[in-house]
Write a protein that holds these residues in place. Structure first.
Motif, mmCIF file in Angstrom:
data_model
loop_
_atom_site.group_PDB
_atom_site.id
_atom_site.type_symbol
_atom_site.label_atom_id
_atom_site.label_comp_id
_atom_site.label_asym_id
_atom_site.label_seq_id
_atom_site.Cartn_x
_atom_site.Cartn_y
_atom_site.Cartn_z
ATOM 1 N N UNK A 222 -62.100 -14.656 -102.804
ATOM 2 C CA UNK A 222 -63.332 -15.444 -102.866
ATOM 3 C C UNK A 222 -63.747 -15.906 -101.472
ATOM 4 N N UNK A 223 -62.753 -16.302 -100.674
ATOM 5 C CA UNK A 223 -63.073 -16.676 -99.290
ATOM 6 C C UNK A 223 -63.662 -15.482 -98.549
ATOM 7 N N UNK A 224 -63.096 -14.317 -98.812
ATOM 8 C CA UNK A 224 -63.591 -13.119 -98.132
ATOM 9 C C UNK A 224 -65.031 -12.818 -98.529
ATOM 10 N N UNK A 225 -65.332 -13.033 -99.810
ATOM 11 C CA UNK A 225 -66.712 -12.820 -100.259
ATOM 12 C C UNK A 225 -67.640 -13.753 -99.495
ATOM 13 N N UNK A 376 -68.176 -21.583 -110.522
ATOM 14 C CA UNK A 376 -66.957 -20.789 -110.643
ATOM 15 C C UNK A 376 -66.411 -20.426 -109.257
ATOM 16 N N UNK A 377 -67.316 -20.017 -108.350
ATOM 17 C CA UNK A 377 -66.894 -19.665 -106.998
ATOM 18 C C UNK A 377 -66.264 -20.863 -106.304
ATOM 19 N N UNK A 378 -66.879 -22.039 -106.494
ATOM 20 C CA UNK A 378 -66.363 -23.243 -105.858
ATOM 21 C C UNK A 378 -64.935 -23.504 -106.317
ATOM 22 N N UNK A 379 -64.702 -23.326 -107.625
ATOM 23 C CA UNK A 379 -63.355 -23.529 -108.150
ATOM 24 C C UNK A 379 -62.388 -22.524 -107.532
ATOM 25 N N UNK A 382 -61.017 -23.101 -104.023
ATOM 26 C CA UNK A 382 -59.958 -24.084 -103.857
ATOM 27 C C UNK A 382 -58.795 -23.845 -104.808
ATOM 28 N N UNK A 383 -58.758 -22.648 -105.357
ATOM 29 C CA UNK A 383 -57.579 -22.243 -106.113
ATOM 30 C C UNK A 383 -57.427 -22.911 -107.457
ATOM 31 N N UNK A 385 -57.239 -22.745 -110.975
ATOM 32 C CA UNK A 385 -57.098 -21.725 -112.019
ATOM 33 C C UNK A 385 -57.177 -20.305 -111.505
ATOM 34 N N UNK A 386 -56.885 -20.109 -110.233
ATOM 35 C CA UNK A 386 -56.964 -18.764 -109.669
ATOM 36 C C UNK A 386 -55.714 -18.496 -108.845
ATOM 37 N N UNK A 387 -55.232 -17.269 -108.903
ATOM 38 C CA UNK A 387 -54.082 -16.909 -108.074
ATOM 39 C C UNK A 387 -54.512 -16.856 -106.616
ATOM 40 N N UNK A 388 -53.580 -17.167 -105.720
ATOM 41 C CA UNK A 388 -53.907 -17.180 -104.296
ATOM 42 C C UNK A 388 -54.263 -15.778 -103.818
ATOM 43 N N UNK A 389 -53.445 -14.830 -104.241
ATOM 44 C CA UNK A 389 -53.563 -13.502 -103.654
ATOM 45 C C UNK A 389 -52.971 -12.490 -104.612
#
Lengths: 461, 383
Positions: A222-225, A376-379, A382-383, A385-389
């Motif tokens: 997401x950061x890359x996007x 959703x992107x904001x969430x 900052x991780x 409910x999303x895996x780091x990598x």
């Protein structure tokens, strides 16, 4: 026609330059007017008449404004209003009708498309009418130079928004020189490279990551996007402005700068002094100051500012996310004015990170018309409910790292100063500058030659 | 006054533009690019409808790019520049450790994305397509054998540092195909061969090699109860054609990669077959004219045809109906030693049971590669 296309450079520009420089001096504006209309008609044959009507409105009402400006202020004001309403109504109708209809519940008009460049040329035309009323520019007596001003193909479609007062002298008399032409070539090629080599690649990466995020969203992804959006819009837009300024210079025009390394800004206030400068100037001059600017009470000042930023957002597109995007910046500008600005001055590195993040997240708002997707992107950033990598993302990130570093450097003045320092130290290298530029131009041509490749059917069978 | 370098800049720029602009019109248009192995766009027709719809300006942009002077050099310059960014990718093609060019996995995802929305639905869509294979197996009165060749990225999984979570899921699904479908798991068949260093898939092309096709042929023969009729490898006289650069490489145009070797496996009776492709008779299994071109894979059965029939005059043999894509082209010459063949292009002919009946087929074989399944969905139209 876009500047970064083979047909533009090797058909349109080639012919235009040849005809322009062969034509006698007094015919040159007419040449520019005609070729610019052709340029517009190529991409937007349906709406060319609309643009001509817009020009005629401002041109004809200009005489009335001039006639009554001294004698009868109220009448002059009426004609100014008629001229502005005439022009704005086209913009409002074509750009905003469906948006309002949808939100109010009227019937939408199907197939209503936005005429190319209308947001830009309408603002240019309005700058003439307003400045004429204010007595800051002379009346455009002759139609051809005025028509040339509005339709001038370098800035017609995507700015910079050139105010009439900035170019009216140049329209009447300008000098085309070798130095100007050489500068024009250099700016044009730089802009081309920014758009084709960096901008398009960043866009492709962002798109690929958007797609893979649907399968396995990750924090890093997401950061890359966000980072790639940030690169994409800068290289694309500032590249386009570079090309416009460069092209203008080839014909002897000197347009004002539109970008000044926006991503080295140390606050949002600073960013907006560096990003799309001609738009901010326009809003400041024709909206903010007439509203009273900052010479009013504090509350009124904030409201004025809010109006400007609502309009700035709305100007970018007829959708809620653009309005949100404008208001989003208003919030940060107000906070910076209140107290954050002083604080940021003391913490330069932090100020830079803060500005980049706010701007970068702004592009997430800008690119997503779906408000839920923004949240959703904001969430994900900052991780929550999303895996780091994921391993797939890691591989791609590593693969793209050199490109990202190069792009980041290209957003700063560093390459330019380094190059200039190198030239100062080894003056002999100056001789190679034209060759380097030519090589860069050829690489750009290569990107244009190979970007329409779509072997889909052949590939499969 | 101006500096000399400024004058040089202006002259260089104007000359470059002028020379390229003029030679674009002088140099005659080409119809085919050998380097990229594809047809090139021709001058679009101008009429008021195409002009006002914007179709003309789109087409002329493609025409300009395709017919641009020194196109091959520019295309190489671009891929070189992309490689210089160390991205290891150009036009959606990845460059792997052992110089294998393969389409970017993301590009596959994009194809899925066009038809479906998420991974799960994509697997659902695959499942739906597989269901129609099962159904076909149940309706056919003759045996069915199904071969769904994997993509290079599946076979050569280990040489890409690209990790593909759930990359093998499609093949797990394929393995759930019912007994009537006669499914042959070519991933399990060919991946170990690849791992052990055998040359089963091309590096620069999306197809399997003739060697890879041979392994599949053996499995098909077993499945059709003709294990004893398999022609042993030693009986073939293998002709190697070096310098093959296939479709994946053509798409990427990486300036550095090792070209492939295309093999033609000959038997003494090669010339004894009567092969009719779309109404015209072919001069044997192999059209050697293609060996001189870049599109070398089309040497097999003259490339893609809608319907191809193969008979051995004077012999009464069983008929095998092959519903296929191009992967079957190098496989069919093996099978034709045992069967009369009716090969139909699955992309255009999906009413297989009707074909089986009208040609009196004794067995039916499906050869349709995973890329095609994902991107076209044709498999789901089988009847």
């Amino acid at each position: 026609m876009v500047f970064s296309s083979l047909i533009f450079i090797f058909a349109y520009l080639a012919v235009t330059l040849a005809v322009y420089y062969v034509a006698p001096l007094k015919w040159r504006n007419l040449v520019l007017f005609v070729v610019s209309l052709a340029f517009y008609g190529w991409g937007e044959p349906k709406y060319i008449s609309l643009m001509v009507v817009s020009i005629l409105i401002a041109y004809i009402f200009g005489f009335f404004i001039e006639k009554y400006r001294e004698k009868n202020k109220r009448l002059a004001k009426l004609f100014l209003a008629l001229s502005l309403v005439g022009n704005l109504s086209f913009l409002l109708f074509f750009k905003y009708y469906n948006f309002f209809a949808e939100n109010i519940g009227f019937a939408q008009i199907e197939g209503l498309t936005l005429p190319v460049g209308i947001s830009f040329y309408t603002f240019q035309i309005m700058s003439y009418s307003i400045d004429l009323y204010r007595g800051e520019v002379p009346l455009a007596k002759r139609f051809v130079p005025f028509g040339t001003y509005v339709t001038l193909f370098p800035q017609l479609i995507a700015g910079p928004i050139v105010r009439y007062k900035d170019v009216c002298d140049q329209l009447e008399s300008r000098k085309e020189t070798v130095s100007k032409f050489a500068f024009g070539v250099s700016r044009f090629v730089t802009g081309l490279a920014k758009k084709l080599i960096l901008g398009d690649s960043a866009a492709a990466i962002a798109e690929a990551f958007e797609r893979s995020a649907e399968f396995e969203p990750t924090v890093i992804g997401t950061w890359l996007i966000m980072i790639c959006y940030t690169f994409h819009i800068y290289f694309d837009f500032s590249g386009y402005s570079d090309m416009a300024i460069g092209l203008g210079r080839m014909f002897g025009f000197e347009f004002v700068e539109n970008f000044n390394y926006p991503y080295i800004a140390k606050s949002i206030t600073d960013f907006w002094r560096r990003w799309h400068i001609t738009l901010s100037t326009w809003f400041k001059e024709y909206v903010y100051i007439p509203l009273g600017g900052n010479r009013v009470g504090k509350i009124r000042g904030f409201i004025n500012l809010a109006t400007v930023w609502f309009l700035t957002g709305f100007w970018h597109g007829a959708d809620w996310n653009y309005i949100l995007w404008g208001v989003y910046f208003w919030v940060f500008l107000v906070i910076e004015k209140a107290f954050l600005g002083k604080l940021l001055k003391k913490l330069p590195p932090l100020a830079h990170i803060y500005s980049l993040f706010i701007v970068g997240f702004g592009w997430m708002i800008f690119f997503h018309s779906d408000l839920a997707a923004i949240a959703q992107s904001a969430k994900q950033l900052f991780g929550i409910g999303t895996a780091l990598l994921s391993e797939g993302t890691l591989y791609t990130v590593l693969r793209l790292l050199p490109f990202i570093v190069i792009s980041a450097l290209a957003c700063t003045p560093l390459p330019k100063t380094a190059f200039e320092r190198l030239l100062a130290r080894f003056p002999k290298l100056n001789a190679f500058k034209p060759l380097l530029l030519c090589l860069l131009f050829l690489v750009c041509v290569a990107y244009m030659v190979d970007n329409t490749f779509s072997p889909f059917l052949y590939y499969i069978f | 006054m101006y500096k000399r370098s400024e004058l040089v800049t202006v002259v260089l720029f104007c000359l470059t533009v002028a020379i390229l602009a003029v030679s674009f019109w002088i140099i005659p248009d080409k119809s085919f690019s050998e380097q990229e192995n594809r047809s090139l766009e021709q001058m679009p027709k101008l009429d008021s409808e195409s002009f006002f719809s914007g179709g003309f300006s789109k087409a002329i942009n493609v025409y300009y790019a395709d017919q641009f002077p020194l196109r091959d050099i520019f295309v190489t310059l671009k891929s070189g520049s992309e490689l210089a960014f160390l991205k290891g990718e150009n036009n959606g093609v990845l460059y792997s450790r052992n110089q294998l060019a393969v389409k970017d996995f993301n590009a596959y995802q994009s194809r899925i994305h066009i038809t479906e929305n998420t991974d799960r639905i994509y697997l659902d869509s695959l499942q739906a397509q597989l269901k129609s294979v099962d159904k076909l197996g149940e309706t056919l009165e003759v045996p069915l054998v199904t071969v769904l060749p994997p993509r290079t990225v599946d076979i050569a999984d280990s040489v890409f540092s690209y990790n593909r979570p759930d990359g093998d899921k499609p093949f797990e699904l394929m393995n759930t195909l019912g007994g009537e479908s006669g499914y042959i798991d070519t991933l399990s068949l060919l991946r170990p061969k690849y791992e052990s260093g055998e040359y089963v898939y091309y590096r620069t092309d999306h197809h399997w090699t003739t060697g890879g096709a041979y392994y599949t042929y053996c499995e098909i023969m077993k499945r059709l109860g003709r294990e004893d009729k398999i022609i042993p490898r030693e009986r073939f006289e293998i002709e190697s054609v070096a310098g093959f650069s296939g479709t994946t490489a053509a798409r990427a145009n990486f300036p550095i990669y090792q070209k492939d070797v295309l093999e033609i496996w000959h038997l003494p009776d090669d010339d004894e077959y009567e092969i009719i492709a779309d109404g015209g008779e072919l001069n044997g299994f192999y059209n050697r004219e293609y060996l001189e071109k870049s599109d070398k894979y089309s040497v097999f059965l003259d490339g893609t045809h809608d319907i191809t029939t193969i008979k051995k005059p004077g012999e009464q043999r069983d008929t095998l109906l092959v519903a296929k894509d191009s992967f079957a082209n190098c496989l069919i010459p093996f099978l034709a030693r045992e069967f009369d063949i009716v090969a139909v292009n699955l992309a255009t002919n999906t009413f297989i049971s009707a074909y089986a009946e009208s040609y009196g087929a004794d067995a039916v074989l499906i050869v349709f590669n995973t890329e095609n399944i994902i991107s076209t969905g044709h498999l789901g139209n089988l009847k």
